[in-house]
Design a protein around this motif. Structure first.
Motif, PDB file in Angstrom:
ATOM      1  N   ARG A  81       0.816  -1.206   0.000  1.00 12.49           N
ATOM      2  CA  ARG A  81       0.000   0.000   0.000  1.00 12.49           C
ATOM      3  C   ARG A  81       0.841   1.244   0.000  1.00 12.49           C
ATOM      4  O   ARG A  81       1.907   1.300   0.586  1.00 12.49           O
ATOM      5  N   ASP A  82       0.320   2.225  -0.670  1.00  6.22           N
ATOM      6  CA  ASP A  82       0.965   3.519  -0.725  1.00  6.22           C
ATOM      7  C   ASP A  82       0.962   4.114   0.683  1.00  6.22           C
ATOM      8  O   ASP A  82      -0.057   4.138   1.368  1.00  6.22           O
ATOM      9  N   GLU A  85      -1.623   6.833   1.437  1.00  6.83           N
ATOM     10  CA  GLU A  85      -2.959   6.251   1.639  1.00  6.83           C
ATOM     11  C   GLU A  85      -3.095   5.648   3.026  1.00  6.83           C
ATOM     12  O   GLU A  85      -4.109   5.799   3.703  1.00  6.83           O
ATOM     13  N   GLU A  86      -2.059   4.939   3.403  1.00  4.98           N
ATOM     14  CA  GLU A  86      -2.047   4.244   4.684  1.00  4.98           C
ATOM     15  C   GLU A  86      -2.210   5.252   5.823  1.00  4.98           C
ATOM     16  O   GLU A  86      -2.989   5.045   6.752  1.00  4.98           O
ATOM     17  N   GLN A  89      -5.644   6.782   5.874  1.00  8.96           N
ATOM     18  CA  GLN A  89      -6.642   5.861   6.424  1.00  8.96           C
ATOM     19  C   GLN A  89      -6.616   5.843   7.950  1.00  8.96           C
ATOM     20  O   GLN A  89      -7.616   5.531   8.584  1.00  8.96           O
ATOM     21  N   ASN A 159       2.166  13.478  -5.131  1.00 13.42           N
ATOM     22  CA  ASN A 159       1.836  12.117  -5.550  1.00 13.42           C
ATOM     23  C   ASN A 159       3.081  11.267  -5.298  1.00 13.42           C
ATOM     24  O   ASN A 159       4.123  11.517  -5.898  1.00 13.42           O
ATOM     25  N   ALA A 163       2.601   5.678  -5.840  1.00 16.83           N
ATOM     26  CA  ALA A 163       1.328   5.955  -6.515  1.00 16.83           C
ATOM     27  C   ALA A 163       1.562   6.215  -8.005  1.00 16.83           C
ATOM     28  O   ALA A 163       0.846   5.710  -8.867  1.00 16.83           O
TER      29      ALA A 163
END
Lengths: 233, 233
Positions: A81-82, A85-86, A89, A159, A163
């Motif tokens: 996972r990026d 993002e992690e 979250q 980014n 990603a």
DNA sequence: AAGTGGTCTAGACCACTTG
DNA sequence: AAGTGGTCTAGACCACTTG
């Protein structure tokens, strides 16, 4: 350099499977049948089937034949996972410092790992990722220029490399190892930890359909990061 | 059914590596050389090298040759394997010292994690696992007595806790975390490392159908152990 | 008995790396 | 130019599963 014949056969079978012409459990053509269909020797047809078996696409059984395997579910443990993002979250704020983003040349080790020739150019980036302002990952990455020619033009503050690479060269495979190391002076400075504190080091090689995309080394402070997994049998 | 010739060649090379006759980075014999040495066709020698490359034992490069890879053990993150089996599969000898094997009572943390009441009895074991005589894992484990009532009567020198528990309470689920820590005086003594060297710490909770079976903390010297995984999408 | 995959041979031509 | 691994051929004999 043209596509090897065994690769053509693999591609043909993979596409029949993804189009639903062949479903899990179906028997695929035998080595001899494929050899005849594609006008190759049995050894070449065999290689295609063997590699598909290695990739988990077919199951082979002596005397019986080769069969389309079940599509394996992806276990959440092994998911890549990026980091942005992690962090998002977890409800936290991701930010990062881009320390380097340059073109350099491959030494013999990097060349082997990336499938390049020694001395050939490659892209290199070095970034510190922060969670709510606290450094949690020092990412160094070597990228195969053939897979991501515009890598150096990206703004990694908006980014992440991970990603970006996922977008231009979709991940098909990854290899990673996890080990424990001590922070050197450089790690300590970028991560804001003590020298010789414990770090978790993840070495990851990512693959796309056309080959190795990048080689990443991710260093995390041992007291601020853990890897977790949940396995169901 | 006799051993295939390519398997004999693989075995010979593996053994030269484990004996130190070949070290990481060394060049191994070429396909043609192996074919001559073992009186087989080049295709058979080639197969041996190809399979060793798949197993991560050697790295191959066209025009250059095949080279012994970094041989630090790498074990899967995604799969829980008995350490004795893992070592045996590498062709090495497993042995262990049982340091403790007792009944004790749960403190509030352990009680929560194991699904017991605070103060309730639990089984505790502490073992050092060795690969060819070199310590690679310090295992401390707390076991729910309801799941394995005969735990204290086992001889863990011949059958590891993990193997025993899998037999009496088959694994249905596991939760684990991986982190990096520094060796304390106790770790250093049992593992034969320096104090404050980097260690990989795995904390694992295993479940059977009827609930939590055990809580294990596994400490590995960072320079002798790695975790690895291979992900296919 | 006919078909499957498993092992193996003795050749061939090629692209690639080094001296 | 000599050596490396990458691809490929057209055969062979074998163990295994099924009808």
């Amino acid at each position: 350099m043209s596509t090897p014949r065994y690769a053509t056969i693999k591609e043909a079978l993979r596409s029949q499977i993804s189009q639903g012409i062949l479903s899990p459990g179906d028997r695929v053509s035998s080595e001899n049948q494929l050899a005849a269909e594609f006008s190759v020797s049995r050894m070449t047809a065999r290689r295609a089937l063997l590699e598909l078996a290695e990739d988990g696409v077919v199951l082979r059984s002596q005397g019986l034949g080769s069969f389309v395997a079940d599509n394996r579910p992806i276990s959440s443990i092994t998911q890549i996972r990026d980091i942005a993002e992690e962090i998002a979250q977890r409800g936290h704020q991701h930010s990062c410092h881009v320390l380097q983003q340059i073109e350099t040349s491959a030494d013999s080790t990097n060349a082997l790992q990336l499938g390049l020739k020694p001395g050939e150019r490659l892209f290199y980036s070095e970034i510190v990722h922060m969670e709510d302002g606290v450094p949690i990952q020092h990412e160094t990455r070597r990228v195969n220029p053939r897979m991501a020619p515009d890598y150096l033009a990206q703004d990694f503050a908006t980014n992440t490399p991970s990603a970006y690479l996922s977008a231009v060269a979709p991940l098909t495979e990854a290899e990673q190892s996890v080990e424990a190391t001590l922070a050197d002076a450089d790690n300590a400075a970028t991560l804001g930890t003590e020298k010789n504190s414990a770090c978790l080091k993840i070495t990851r090689r990512t693959f796309s359909e056309r080959g190795v995309v990048s080689l990443a080394v991710l260093i995390h402070p041992g007291d601020r990061y853990r890897l977790g997994s949940h396995i169901n049998y």
